[in-house]
Design a protein around this motif. Sequence first.
Motif, short mmCIF file in Angstrom:
data_model
loop_
_atom_site.label_atom_id
_atom_site.label_comp_id
_atom_site.label_asym_id
_atom_site.label_seq_id
_atom_site.Cartn_x
_atom_site.Cartn_y
_atom_site.Cartn_z
N GLU A 7 -8.71 0.00 -7.66
CA GLU A 7 -7.57 -0.35 -8.50
C GLU A 7 -7.42 -1.83 -8.81
OE1 GLU A 7 -4.02 1.52 -6.84
OE2 GLU A 7 -5.37 2.96 -5.87
N LEU A 8 -7.73 -2.71 -7.87
CA LEU A 8 -7.51 -4.13 -8.10
C LEU A 8 -8.67 -4.71 -8.89
CD1 LEU A 8 -6.12 -5.33 -4.65
CD2 LEU A 8 -4.88 -4.48 -6.64
N VAL B 94 0.86 -1.18 0.00
CA VAL B 94 0.00 0.00 0.00
C VAL B 94 0.90 1.23 0.00
CG1 VAL B 94 -1.72 1.31 1.30
CG2 VAL B 94 -1.88 -1.18 1.18
N THR C 199 -0.66 0.06 -4.25
CA THR C 199 -2.10 0.31 -4.16
C THR C 199 -2.38 1.55 -3.32
OG1 THR C 199 -2.56 -2.05 -4.32
CG2 THR C 199 -4.31 -0.67 -3.43
N SER D 97 -3.19 -10.26 -7.01
CA SER D 97 -2.07 -10.12 -7.96
C SER D 97 -1.28 -11.42 -8.08
CB SER D 97 -1.15 -8.97 -7.54
OG SER D 97 -1.86 -7.76 -7.39
N ALA E 178 -7.73 -0.20 -2.83
CA ALA E 178 -7.92 -1.51 -3.47
C ALA E 178 -9.21 -1.58 -4.27
CB ALA E 178 -7.90 -2.61 -2.40
#
Length: 533
Positions: free
Chosen positions: A237-238, A12, A231, A222, A234
């Motif tokens: 973005e994920l 992070v 990140t 990931s 999350a």
Amino acid sequence: MFIGYVSDERYVALPDVSITFEGPSGSVSAQSQADGSVHAALLPGPYVVTLAASGFGSKRVRLNLPTTRPHHFRLLSDRLLGYAWPKWVRSGEESEFRVHSPELYRLDLYRYGREVEHIRNLGWHDEHGPRATAQITPDGDYTQAGVAWNREGYASPVHRQYATAPDRSGLYYFHARTNSGRHFAFPWVVAPARPSAPIAFLAATMTWNAYNAFGGRSNYISPDRLPLQPTVNARQELRRYTDPNHVTYDADSYAPLSFDRPELVNDIDLNERPEDPIQGRASCHLAPSEWRILSWLEREGLAHDVYADNQLHDGTLDLDAYRVLVLAPHPEYWTKQMYDRVKAWVDHRGGRVIYLGGNGVNCEVTLPDPDTMIVHNGRESQVYPCGLDSRFHLTTGVSEATLLGVAFTYSGAMTAAPFRATEADHWAFAGTGLANGDRFGLKSLHMRCDGGASGHETDKVTPHSPPGVRVIARGENIDEGGAHLSLYASPSGGAVFAASSITYPACLLVDDSISTITSNVFRRFLDEGPVTP
């Protein structure tokens, strides 16, 4: 000049980290930005980089600028963490305990069997220097290379931090705690110096590692590689959270995952007892859930030895020294060598397997070295649409159903329900008082998917199951997703019983019918006579 990023142990981004560069440009100060990026006007050459942030351990890094790619500075938060290394040994062998603590801490060793048994106090640990019990986290992607704690700061033999494995095989836990109230526990698998019982229990250490996201990656977050940037949020973005059509496994290759990392997924509270509900996302299917099986085995007087997956792979576990092999609640990740050894043992040498879980042997892993595993997920789009049972089936060419009798399907996933007896005249139901159509397995300690012994993830008989596999009960999960309680026998006298459900072990200690059925299976499998499916 853009230099790189700063992130924590979860990858992070860390903003407002104070950074000093000492080198050809003299002393230059910088601060990381909101996305963790680091920028500074610097001349090329070697630098000593010092990083500091509130709540994190400071560190110094040597770096030649410019770099060919963004450098990833990693800081470790001020929390209590630890792991044993190696994480699995035999009685009499040593493991190093590698603990990260921003303050002095006490360490104790416990055995997790019928109850939590205190083995010994390993002392209070502090150092003369400030924060000398705090570890240093490597820069870059240490999910591949490991954290190698104690590599720095323990050069003197006086500072050795080792524990000798007790004589009795079992699942052990180190519990670390501080005066300020911090606590962290980490598991240790102790196999026997030599076989001492007719039953071998296999702890799913490869599955533990697949779910371990320490460093920013697991086989679920990931899985192929770390993203290029840390990140920030999350859910924004994920792909796991942003893509409605997300497929976890859609890469051609996957970077290694190191065993040399703490496992937050296996932490357990010191006050937890075997009959307590199993809380949390990970505890219900990893080591804390495995402990419930071990507690039940001791309650039932079923003598057993405990091994790690890795010890089956490397040959430490001699299958021919045992009558029965017990698989954990979620033995999802196996090497092909493990499969081949157990399959030959069952088919040709009368070996007997009691599979007390679900979604087992679903994916192949290889071990390029003892410290690292590579998960061979392949592309999931090539599995089910092509009539294959699993990722293991995809990469090895054989279905796990040929060994276990069943294989995982997505129907019923993340639900839980009781079983309904379909062949109550079977010997496994002796003493239960159940008749066809009766429900059982209603009581459960599994709190992630509360509702019964068929749940979380469930397996069913497939076209690749051995001839003669017999289903004696079915879970009542929605969409025909109930587990198939099943068994089959091999011509050599071997046999396999499959609970086919991750929630099944969480019922052993509290549901009388589940306990009686499982006890009947153990007694019959331990007997020298043939097993009739």
